[in-house]
Motif scaffolding. Sequence first.
Motif, PDB file in Angstrom:
ATOM      1  N   VAL A  82      34.849   4.444   9.298  1.00 35.30           N
ATOM      2  CA  VAL A  82      34.252   5.678   8.784  1.00 35.30           C
ATOM      3  C   VAL A  82      32.781   5.755   9.171  1.00 35.30           C
ATOM      4  CG1 VAL A  82      33.594   6.893   6.672  1.00 35.30           C
ATOM      5  CG2 VAL A  82      35.906   5.972   6.901  1.00 35.30           C
ATOM      6  N   LYS A  83      32.065   4.648   9.053  1.00 39.40           N
ATOM      7  CA  LYS A  83      30.648   4.637   9.438  1.00 39.40           C
ATOM      8  C   LYS A  83      30.475   4.966  10.916  1.00 39.40           C
ATOM      9  CE  LYS A  83      28.808   1.235   6.128  1.00 39.40           C
ATOM     10  NZ  LYS A  83      28.216  -0.126   6.011  1.00 39.40           N
ATOM     11  N   ARG A  84      31.282   4.343  11.746  1.00 40.91           N
ATOM     12  CA  ARG A  84      31.156   4.578  13.187  1.00 40.91           C
ATOM     13  C   ARG A  84      31.585   6.001  13.553  1.00 40.91           C
ATOM     14  NH1 ARG A  84      32.801  -0.736  16.640  1.00 40.91           N
ATOM     15  NH2 ARG A  84      32.270   0.780  18.265  1.00 40.91           N
ATOM     16  N   ARG A  85      32.568   6.522  12.836  1.00 42.74           N
ATOM     17  CA  ARG A  85      32.981   7.901  13.095  1.00 42.74           C
ATOM     18  C   ARG A  85      31.868   8.875  12.722  1.00 42.74           C
ATOM     19  NH1 ARG A  85      37.455   9.039   9.415  1.00 42.74           N
ATOM     20  NH2 ARG A  85      35.900  10.033   8.091  1.00 42.74           N
ATOM     21  N   LEU A  86      31.261   8.657  11.571  1.00 40.89           N
ATOM     22  CA  LEU A  86      30.167   9.525  11.137  1.00 40.89           C
ATOM     23  C   LEU A  86      28.961   9.384  12.049  1.00 40.89           C
ATOM     24  CD1 LEU A  86      30.364   9.022   7.255  1.00 40.89           C
ATOM     25  CD2 LEU A  86      31.192  10.963   8.588  1.00 40.89           C
ATOM     26  N   GLN A  87      28.689   8.139  12.484  1.00 43.47           N
ATOM     27  CA  GLN A  87      27.571   7.926  13.397  1.00 43.47           C
ATOM     28  C   GLN A  87      27.813   8.638  14.726  1.00 43.47           C
ATOM     29  OE1 GLN A  87      24.604   6.179  12.601  1.00 43.47           O
ATOM     30  NE2 GLN A  87      23.989   7.242  14.470  1.00 43.47           N
ATOM     31  N   HIS A  88      29.065   8.596  15.180  1.00 46.46           N
ATOM     32  CA  HIS A  88      29.415   9.316  16.411  1.00 46.46           C
ATOM     33  C   HIS A  88      29.198  10.821  16.231  1.00 46.46           C
ATOM     34  CE1 HIS A  88      31.563  10.485  20.029  1.00 46.46           C
ATOM     35  NE2 HIS A  88      32.320  11.282  19.298  1.00 46.46           N
ATOM     36  N   GLN A  89      29.649  11.337  15.098  1.00 48.48           N
ATOM     37  CA  GLN A  89      29.443  12.770  14.824  1.00 48.48           C
ATOM     38  C   GLN A  89      27.947  13.099  14.748  1.00 48.48           C
ATOM     39  OE1 GLN A  89      31.609  13.580  11.214  1.00 48.48           O
ATOM     40  NE2 GLN A  89      33.611  13.093  12.136  1.00 48.48           N
ATOM     41  N   LEU A  90      27.165  12.207  14.143  1.00 44.91           N
ATOM     42  CA  LEU A  90      25.723  12.417  14.038  1.00 44.91           C
ATOM     43  C   LEU A  90      25.086  12.415  15.426  1.00 44.91           C
ATOM     44  CD1 LEU A  90      23.196  12.685  12.263  1.00 44.91           C
ATOM     45  CD2 LEU A  90      23.126  10.175  12.122  1.00 44.91           C
ATOM     46  N   ASP A  91      25.486  11.493  16.271  1.00 48.08           N
ATOM     47  CA  ASP A  91      24.940  11.436  17.629  1.00 48.08           C
ATOM     48  C   ASP A  91      25.280  12.696  18.418  1.00 48.08           C
ATOM     49  OD1 ASP A  91      23.947   8.957  17.016  1.00 48.08           O
ATOM     50  OD2 ASP A  91      25.597   7.846  17.961  1.00 48.08           O
ATOM     51  N   GLU A  92      26.510  13.177  18.263  1.00 49.54           N
ATOM     52  CA  GLU A  92      26.929  14.385  18.970  1.00 49.54           C
ATOM     53  C   GLU A  92      26.138  15.598  18.468  1.00 49.54           C
ATOM     54  OE1 GLU A  92      29.106  14.674  21.587  1.00 49.54           O
ATOM     55  OE2 GLU A  92      28.958  12.486  21.554  1.00 49.54           O
ATOM     56  N   LEU A  93      25.917  15.643  17.156  1.00 47.83           N
ATOM     57  CA  LEU A  93      25.129  16.737  16.592  1.00 47.83           C
ATOM     58  C   LEU A  93      23.693  16.704  17.117  1.00 47.83           C
ATOM     59  CD1 LEU A  93      26.319  16.801  12.872  1.00 47.83           C
ATOM     60  CD2 LEU A  93      26.621  18.615  14.562  1.00 47.83           C
ATOM     61  N   LYS A  94      23.132  15.509  17.181  1.00 42.41           N
ATOM     62  CA  LYS A  94      21.748  15.392  17.669  1.00 42.41           C
ATOM     63  C   LYS A  94      21.648  15.809  19.137  1.00 42.41           C
ATOM     64  CE  LYS A  94      20.058  11.882  14.457  1.00 42.41           C
ATOM     65  NZ  LYS A  94      19.526  10.510  14.294  1.00 42.41           N
ATOM     66  N   LYS A  95      22.681  15.465  19.906  1.00 45.42           N
ATOM     67  CA  LYS A  95      22.693  15.908  21.304  1.00 45.42           C
ATOM     68  C   LYS A  95      22.727  17.436  21.390  1.00 45.42           C
ATOM     69  CE  LYS A  95      25.026  11.846  23.210  1.00 45.42           C
ATOM     70  NZ  LYS A  95      26.264  11.357  23.869  1.00 45.42           N
ATOM     71  N   ARG A  96      23.552  18.042  20.555  1.00 44.33           N
ATOM     72  CA  ARG A  96      23.658  19.503  20.564  1.00 44.33           C
ATOM     73  C   ARG A  96      22.362  20.150  20.082  1.00 44.33           C
ATOM     74  NH1 ARG A  96      25.361  23.771  23.178  1.00 44.33           N
ATOM     75  NH2 ARG A  96      25.773  25.549  21.800  1.00 44.33           N
ATOM     76  N   VAL A  97      21.767  19.591  19.052  1.00 36.21           N
ATOM     77  CA  VAL A  97      20.509  20.133  18.535  1.00 36.21           C
ATOM     78  C   VAL A  97      19.414  20.034  19.588  1.00 36.21           C
ATOM     79  CG1 VAL A  97      18.663  19.703  16.873  1.00 36.21           C
ATOM     80  CG2 VAL A  97      21.026  19.789  16.100  1.00 36.21           C
ATOM     81  N   HIS A  98      19.425  18.926  20.287  1.00 38.52           N
ATOM     82  CA  HIS A  98      18.422  18.734  21.332  1.00 38.52           C
ATOM     83  C   HIS A  98      18.525  19.835  22.393  1.00 38.52           C
ATOM     84  CE1 HIS A  98      15.567  16.622  23.787  1.00 38.52           C
ATOM     85  NE2 HIS A  98      16.439  16.502  24.802  1.00 38.52           N
ATOM     86  N   ILE A  99      19.737  20.194  22.767  1.00 39.39           N
ATOM     87  CA  ILE A  99      19.933  21.272  23.747  1.00 39.39           C
ATOM     88  C   ILE A  99      19.542  22.622  23.155  1.00 39.39           C
ATOM     89  CG2 ILE A  99      21.712  22.516  25.040  1.00 39.39           C
ATOM     90  CD1 ILE A  99      23.118  19.836  25.432  1.00 39.39           C
ATOM     91  N   LEU A 100      19.939  22.835  21.900  1.00 38.92           N
ATOM     92  CA  LEU A 100      19.611  24.110  21.248  1.00 38.92           C
ATOM     93  C   LEU A 100      18.101  24.283  21.100  1.00 38.92           C
ATOM     94  CD1 LEU A 100      22.364  24.224  18.473  1.00 38.92           C
ATOM     95  CD2 LEU A 100      22.266  25.573  20.587  1.00 38.92           C
ATOM     96  N   GLU A 101      17.402  23.195  20.865  1.00 34.28           N
ATOM     97  CA  GLU A 101      15.945  23.278  20.767  1.00 34.28           C
ATOM     98  C   GLU A 101      15.328  23.695  22.108  1.00 34.28           C
ATOM     99  OE1 GLU A 101      15.100  20.007  17.201  1.00 34.28           O
ATOM    100  OE2 GLU A 101      14.946  19.419  19.321  1.00 34.28           O
ATOM    101  N   GLY A 102      15.952  23.251  23.188  1.00 30.05           N
ATOM    102  CA  GLY A 102      15.484  23.695  24.501  1.00 30.05           C
ATOM    103  C   GLY A 102      15.693  25.188  24.686  1.00 30.05           C
TER     104      GLY A 102
END
Length: 798
Positions: free
Chosen positions: A399-419
């Motif tokens: 569960v921790k690794r799944r949530l961390q994966h989701q968090l990493d994917e969200l951060k990647k998307r946010v990073h693009i959206l900020e651009g």
Amino acid sequence: MSTLATAADNKTRKKQGASGGGGNGAAAAAGGSGGDGTVPAALADEARRRYLNYALSVITSRALPDVRDGLKPVQRRILYGMWNDLNLSHDAKYKKCAQVVGAIMGPYHPHGDASIYEALVRMAQDFSLRYPLVDGHGNFGSLDGDAAAAYRYTECRLEKISGELLNELEQKTVDFRPNYDGTRTEPIVLPARVPHLLMNGTTGIAVGMATNIPPHHLGELCDALTALVEDNTLTTKQLLKWVKGPDFPTGGEILNSQKELQDIYESGQGSVRLRGEYTLEELKRGGQQIVITSIPYTVNKSTLVAKMGEIVRDRKLPLVLDVRDESTKDVRIVLELKKEASHELVMAYLYKNTPLQTNFNVNLTCLVPNPENPDVGMPRRLGLKEVLQYFLDFRLEVVKRRLQHQLDELKKRVHILEGFEKVYDALDEMIRIIRQSEGKQDAAKKLMARFKLDEVQVDAILEMKLYKLARLEILVVQNELKEKRAQIKNLEALLKSSTRLWGMVKDELGEVKAAYATGKRRTKVSRGGAEEMVFDAEALIADEDAHVVITRDGWIKRMREVKDPSATRLREGDAVMAVLAGSLKANLVLFTNFGTAYVTRFNDVPASTGYGDPVQKLFKFDDGERVVGALSLDGRLWRPEKLLGITRQGQGMRFPLAPHLEVSTRAGRRYAKTGEGDEIVGVQPVEDKDLVGVLTERTSVLVCKVAEINELAGPGKGVSVIKVESGDRVVDFIVAPPGNKDAGIGFETQKGRKLALTPGRSEVTGRGGKGHEMSRKDGVKEVLRAPLFVPLPEPKKD
């Protein structure tokens, strides 16, 4: 070969290199390592190293399941290959098992197609697994032991529950390792959402250890896991409030008490007593029939029915008239009973004498995570709580690794959206820079310099479609960015909260239970332990009389009535030695020439109107051993306290009958010992006042008092009754009361004379003499003795 085995191999090789070959250092120093680069090694060290490697490989890479996903390597590779390479989910179209086996054997499991297909078939059998993982289409075997069809004929896909083992693989929840040839990767363990180790169980034999884990009900396991999440101080005894015991796919009834089950689950080993279930059906014509509705786990149904049929055919269970297998998908074995027969007595006999009641030897040995080498587990025997706790810890990590994966994917998307957000404030300028650039790379450099973007953001901007520049699309980006930032904040808070993480684990267990644990238990468990039926062999024996015929050549049979022993059916050249009368419930004893007594019931002698059976079929005779005396132990007949045996060399031994009244084993009980080259001629009942007359082959006879022959306290060689000269031997003897001038044995000599040895008419001498010749320079040609036949007394008339 496992990583652990490889590490041991390398370590041993380093030692050998340093020492000049492990025990051959002097030779290595003198001769070097050789032109081909080999290093001399002691044979014992090399054999030890290689066997260690093999043992470790079998333990860690073949025979034992992992405590986390409950799968052996071959099972894990089959599921992963079907899901990842062939896309055979539960709603996909079936594919040939041959294609599946090839897809697994090529990149993942290079151990031959037979082992892969065998594991695949077992995962599709609903009588082998409590919750099958493979949906098989075609012939996948049966309870009767029928083998599955060849893999070119069968098809398969994954069951829906298998998705719970595999669905989280894409979210980086578990680690991967290179496959056997390094061309691709495979998961070390599957991110199972179900407690598969206990849910389906497994069996396996490694080197020096084994595992045998029974299946359990998924709902009970989920309840126990939920309770353990809420209170991790629960003991195994308390967890048994939810886990009632094994739940076998073939049903049955567990006989163990609650205390016995507790000991098994605490120690991780023990024996579960399991028996099939039955019901009674009333017949229209009167009477009842037993219907067996379940059989023990792993029992072959056709073998069980054949065993029951053999018992009925041999009349060992006279209360049963017929046995029929009327099974279709459900088990239905019908036993037709005689009217007024006791079904409890019949079932007690079947439970004792057939596989309808068996023991399942529990051994909760599995591989647990190894902190020093995550690729290879360590074998351990666990208790119930330890197994459940390992699974919960694994689920928390997933569960921790799944949530961390989701968090990493969200951060990647946010990073693009900020651009996107940065350039949307200056769209005209962004378009002008792109139009004036020399190409994509030039545009990227200028945008990165102007708006302070990185390569990922610039690449997303340059790949953006023109319609994304519309005002509404800009609002969508801003809203998505707001939403994603909120999700990131929530996930970060969730990952920091142990309570919320365990809550997610508990919620997912509830979802699994609701989706898959819909059926009831198949195996009954009694909290106080089921009452075991006690088999009473006497109750099955009819209260009637019979006769047992024993022949000179060692054939034995039971007959209802024998009026004339000479008229019974015999093999050519054979003759009746004795006819014993008695009740079917009474015992009879047979004495052999090697000094062993064998005791059995009249009822246990096979009934026959033919030649009968060799006596060796009932008892474990040695080569050359034969029956020389027999006695019925029926209480209505006279029962002597002592018996007398005489050997070929003239030794006599008196011994008590008392030790030979109860049924013996097939090996019998010793009553006498014989010297080398000697054997016992016969055994007859005696009293202290009797006389005994001994006859040798050269017609020498000696009559003495029985009281002069010492009584043996245990098996012995006895004392000398008559001195037998070289080349002579005892051929027979007769026991008779003093004064009885009729009891004797007749014999015919080589010269054609017919004589008789009658103790009551002969001179009585002391034992140990040579006796006297009845016919000089003559010999005994044939002893004329009638078969032993003592009829039962006539019943008293009222």
